[in-house]
Design a protein around this motif. Structure first.
Motif, mmCIF file in Angstrom:
data_model
loop_
_atom_site.group_PDB
_atom_site.id
_atom_site.type_symbol
_atom_site.label_atom_id
_atom_site.label_comp_id
_atom_site.label_asym_id
_atom_site.label_seq_id
_atom_site.Cartn_x
_atom_site.Cartn_y
_atom_site.Cartn_z
ATOM 1 N N ARG A 47 -145.438 -48.769 -27.590
ATOM 2 C CA ARG A 47 -145.924 -47.416 -27.900
ATOM 3 C C ARG A 47 -146.531 -46.802 -26.623
ATOM 4 O O ARG A 47 -146.326 -45.625 -26.326
ATOM 5 N N GLN A 71 -144.145 -44.903 -24.458
ATOM 6 C CA GLN A 71 -143.447 -43.696 -24.924
ATOM 7 C C GLN A 71 -144.018 -42.464 -24.220
ATOM 8 O O GLN A 71 -145.220 -42.406 -23.949
ATOM 9 N N PRO A 72 -143.154 -41.493 -23.923
ATOM 10 C CA PRO A 72 -143.601 -40.336 -23.134
ATOM 11 C C PRO A 72 -144.755 -39.563 -23.787
ATOM 12 O O PRO A 72 -145.573 -38.986 -23.077
ATOM 13 N N ASP A 73 -144.838 -39.574 -25.122
ATOM 14 C CA ASP A 73 -145.906 -38.808 -25.765
ATOM 15 C C ASP A 73 -147.162 -39.645 -26.043
ATOM 16 O O ASP A 73 -148.086 -39.183 -26.714
ATOM 17 N N ALA A 74 -147.198 -40.854 -25.531
ATOM 18 C CA ALA A 74 -148.387 -41.697 -25.767
ATOM 19 C C ALA A 74 -149.567 -41.147 -24.972
ATOM 20 O O ALA A 74 -149.387 -40.625 -23.872
ATOM 21 N N PRO A 75 -150.785 -41.227 -25.532
ATOM 22 C CA PRO A 75 -151.940 -40.767 -24.764
ATOM 23 C C PRO A 75 -152.076 -41.586 -23.466
ATOM 24 O O PRO A 75 -151.885 -42.792 -23.497
ATOM 25 N N LYS A 88 -149.610 -40.344 -14.108
ATOM 26 C CA LYS A 88 -150.018 -39.984 -15.463
ATOM 27 C C LYS A 88 -149.137 -40.672 -16.505
ATOM 28 O O LYS A 88 -148.358 -40.059 -17.224
ATOM 29 N N SER A 89 -149.239 -41.993 -16.550
ATOM 30 C CA SER A 89 -148.561 -42.749 -17.595
ATOM 31 C C SER A 89 -149.265 -44.090 -17.735
ATOM 32 O O SER A 89 -150.103 -44.452 -16.912
#
Ligand code: PCD
Length: 783
Positions: free
Chosen positions: A141, A144-148, A157-158
């Protein structure tokens, strides 16, 4: 049989451990035994949230508790530029949370008081306001690109930390495209914890008069810790004195520098009084260096006869909130690329991606040379999957694929040069000793009666002794190790080494090496480790590196002493140096063996009767940079019976045949093997640190995180083959980790073997009885 310490030629003998009389009488001296005048106590305020913004901290009520001296928060540390510190893995980590917390039990404030109870009481009165943030516990999770994004302090920023790979991607790909047989298996190595009996702790004692900080700490690497402290705090290195007293187990847990250490030091610097901080069990399990947490996928390409051709591995490494592994700089995934194991693969390609989640930081080398346990487990599990696919006996499959004796030094497709080994010999000894073929017959008979019996094999290759300085460093410091030996006038020796044992028996084994080289008994040699003021610089004890590195240094240092001693002997014997030879116990005149002098006589002469012009004294220092690592190996076989009513697994037999080259002390090696097997057993059957979706740690104590007792542990059978390391000064390889590296796969392979009639190909650890019971129920064996 154990023998007396006083015999000459102590190498290879089962001498009783010199350290045990103090340990078994309760006279060991651990950090918490040390009490200094005016000493204060520290307790840490920790976050109940796994991910939350901190909107306020109020310390007023806590300061009202009588005896409270100081409360430190992240803001205080920020002013000192100590709110964040570098980790050994090249990341940074928070000491005390400033804006937000990233895992449950994270350090938020430190309270210092006159008594331990006052510190604990006051810590409970520190009011922290949190604003909950979305929690990510699953590393998939997290990617995933939309994970906080958890680490907003980073430029990237990932939640992806790093990508690492070894081997040849294209060539491996080609093999897979043309291979007649391909198997694939997803394997999880769950999050576990070294959980030493003695948790982490320290006393920081800053003396404002001398400007010197004395730091007592339960440390596996005191010199490295001193250097890190000097770099982080700006204190000059010679003004820091690190003392690692008796250590109650390390297992990799005592390699990192923890926030509590920094807080205790800051408190002592501010107050000018000694400050003691000792963790609770829960603090140890829930916040300090965990191990494993690897999500792995292995694929093997083979031909129809079971000859393995290629290996492909893809892994997600869950590091928690900070990458606080203690890996050598160039190896973010440790020595995981040893994953081709004992088998002769033409090509292999391994890739690992590190990921942040809202869990405690770590990824430490728990009884393994930086991720070797994960690698050995993966390949041994997957070899069994291949055997099943080919309908081949797993022993036969291994015999067809071992690297052969003549192939050493062996170049592995992922870049290692294995020093020596004879896998077939070790394996055949194991098969014969356990009675493999009879066991298979017994199993067939039992299967016909509906009884569940399993036989599990694991034949592993370890890689230990980091390391040659050309490839290994931690924070830039090269990974050699050292010994200093002083022979005193009466022939008694004090030896100091750069490593720091935690129960492994160095006071005995290193005395044996030095005694052997100098013609003395082990009793004549006192070994000291762990004091940075006296011991030569070294990188510490973990990754089974002490014997390969400091053990080499001890032998070579003693030989350096023997060179000078020979000159003195020639002088005493009144012959030329070329006429003197060493017979293992004394110097003698060549051709006249009755004319001899012992090391004791030479030692006295070194201070009383020297050849003209010679510098007095008899001592030496040696920094040993090994040319290669050492590659111990072994063959382990487990036999299990499964209770068809409850799913409980009973380990009926377990045989471990290890090869660690020349053995210094067989009894100590056997003890090491027993200890490591017990830990491997616990990992296979009882240990896991799970989290719920809010990031609550579900096993932060010994009620939920199970530690086996002697009653739970199977009876261990052991044996040995000896393939000396060709490059090590005494032909020894490390052994401490091998049993933990090799055993989990043997246990799991045995259980899967027992359940294979139901089509079971894999079960993830820990194999709790309920997991087996569910399989039995699904297959109508039980209700
Ligand atoms: N040995 C002999 N011989 C041979 C080898 C070895 O004798 N060949 C021995 C020695 O000397 C020592 C021991 O045995 O005494 C061990 O070793 P080694 O292998 O080298 O190792 P070291 O380095 O010393 O150690 C380390 C290890 C580890 S690593 C771990 S974990 C664990 C083990 O060790 N830990 C411990 N073991 C033990 N034990 C005890 N008691 N405690 C502890 O804590 Mo890591 O990485 O840290 O994780």
């Amino acid at each position: 049989m154990a023998i007396n310490q006083c015999e000459l030629r102590p190498m290879g003998k089962s001498i009783h451990r010199k350290e045990d009389p103090r340990f078994i009488r309760g006279q060991g001296r651990y950090v918490d035994d040390i009490v200094l005048p005016d000493m204060l106590y520290m307790s840490i305020v920790r976050s109940p949230y796994a991910h939350a913004k901190i909107t306020g901290i109020n310390t007023d009520a806590a300061y009202q508790v009588p005896g409270v001296k100081l409360i430190i928060t992240g803001e205080d540390l920020e002013k000192m530029k100590l709110a964040w510190i570098p980790t050994m893995a090249g990341d940074v980590q928070m000491v005390l949370a400033t804006n937000k917390v990233l895992y449950q039990y994270q350090e938020v404030a430190a309270v210092v008081a006159e008594t331990r109870a006052a510190a604990v009481d006051a810590a409970q009165l520190v009011e922290v306001e949190y604003e909950a943030l979305p929690v990510v516990v699953d590393p998939f999770r997290a990617l995933q690109p939309d994970a906080p994004v958890l680490r907003d302090d980073r430029e990237k920023k990932s939640n992806h930390i790093w990508h690492w790979e070894a081997g040849d991607r294209e060539k491996t790909e080609e093999i897979f495209q043309n291979a007649p047989v391909v198997v694939s298996q997803d394997v999880r190595f769950q999050r576990v914890h070294p959980s030493p009996l003695e948790p982490c702790g320290c006393i920081a004692d800053y003396n404002k008069g001398t400007g010197r900080l004395t730091w007592y700490v339960t440390s596996q690497a005191p010199h490295a810790h001193r250097t890190v402290l000097a770099m982080v705090t700006g204190l000059p290195e010679h003004k820091i004195h690190v003392i690692s007293p008796d250590v109650g187990g390390g297992f990799g847990n005592k390699v990192p520098v923890y926030p509590g250490y920094v807080c205790a030091i800051v408190a002592s610097l501010k107050l000018g009084q000694p400050v003691k901080w000792i963790e609770t069990r829960t603090e140890n399990i829930a916040s300090t260096g965990f191990a494993r947490d690897y999500h792995m996928k292995a694929e093997i390409a083979a031909d129809e006869n079971g000859k393995v051709l290629g290996l492909r591995v893809k892994t997600i490494a869950d590091h928690g909130a900070f990458d606080a592994a203690a890996d050598p700089t160039k190896f973010p995934a440790g020595l995981f690329s040893i994953v081709t194991g004992s088998y002769d693969f033409q090509q292999a390609f391994v890739e690992v991606d590190g990921v942040y989640t809202n869990k405690a930081p770590g990824g430490v080398a728990y009884r393994c040379s930086f991720r070797v346990t994960e690698a050995a487990y993966l390949i041994e599990r997957t070899m069994d999957v291949l055997a099943r696919r080919l309908n081949m006996d797993p022993a036969e499959l291994r015999l067809r694929n071992f690297i052969k004796k003549e192939q050493f030094p062996y170049q592995s497709p992922t870049g290692w040069t294995y020093d020596s080994g004879d896998y077939e010999q070790t394996f055949k000894l194991a098969l014969e000793k356990i009675g493999y073929h009879e066991l298979r017959k017994e199993q067939a008979e039992k299967r016909a009666r509906g009884e569940l019996m399993g036989i599990g094999i694991s034949t592993f290759t370890e890689v230990v002794g980091a390391g040659p300085s050309h490839s290994f460093d931690i924070m830039g410091i090269k990974m050699f190790d050292s010994a200093e030996i002083r022979v005193h006038p009466t022939g008694k020796v004090i030896a100091r080494l750069g490593v720091r044992h935690q129960g492994q028996g160095h006071e005995t084994t290193f005395a044996q090496i030095i005694g052997e080289e100098l013609g003395l008994s082990a009793d004549d040699v006192l070994v000291e480790e762990g004091d940075t003021d006296t011991a030569p610089y070294g990188l510490g004890t973990y990754a089974s590196r002490s014997t390969p590195t400091a053990g080499g240094a001890a032998a070579l240092c003693a030989r350096r002493i023997r060179e000078k001693a020979k000159k003195i002997a020639a002088h005493l014997l009144e012959v030329g140096e070329e006429d003197v030879s060493w017979n293992g116990e004394a110097f003698e005149v060549k051709g006249l063996p009755s004319r001899k002098v012992t090391m004791g006589e030479v030692a006295l002469a070194a201070y009383t009767n020297l050849p003209e012009g010679m510098e007095p004294g008899l001592e030496a220092t040696y920094y040993y940079d090994p040319p290669n690592l050492t590659f111990p190996h072994g063959a382990y076989i487990a036999v299990v019976d499964i209770d068809t009513g409850t799913g409980a697994v009973k380990v009926r037999r377990f045989l471990a045949v290890d090869d660690c080259g020349n053995v210094i002390n067989p009894m100590i090696v056997e003890g090491q093997v027993h200890g490591g097997l017990t830990e491997g057993f616990a990992i296979a059957f009882m240990q896991d640190i799970p989290f719920d979706e809010d990031g609550n740690c579900l096993a932060p104590n010994w009620m939920d995180y199970l530690v086996p007792t002697s009653l739970d542990s199977p009876h261990w059978e052991t044996d040995r083959t000896v393939t000396p390391s060709p490059h090590h000064p005494i032909g020894a390889k490390g052994v401490g980790e091998s049993p933990n590296v090799g055993s989990p796969a043997a246990f799991v392979n045995a259980v899967v073997d027992a359940l294979s009639p139901f089509g079971v190909e894999h079960i993830d650890m820990p194999i709790f009885p309920w997991k087996v019971w569910e399989i039995l129920r699904k297959n109508g064996v039980t209700e």
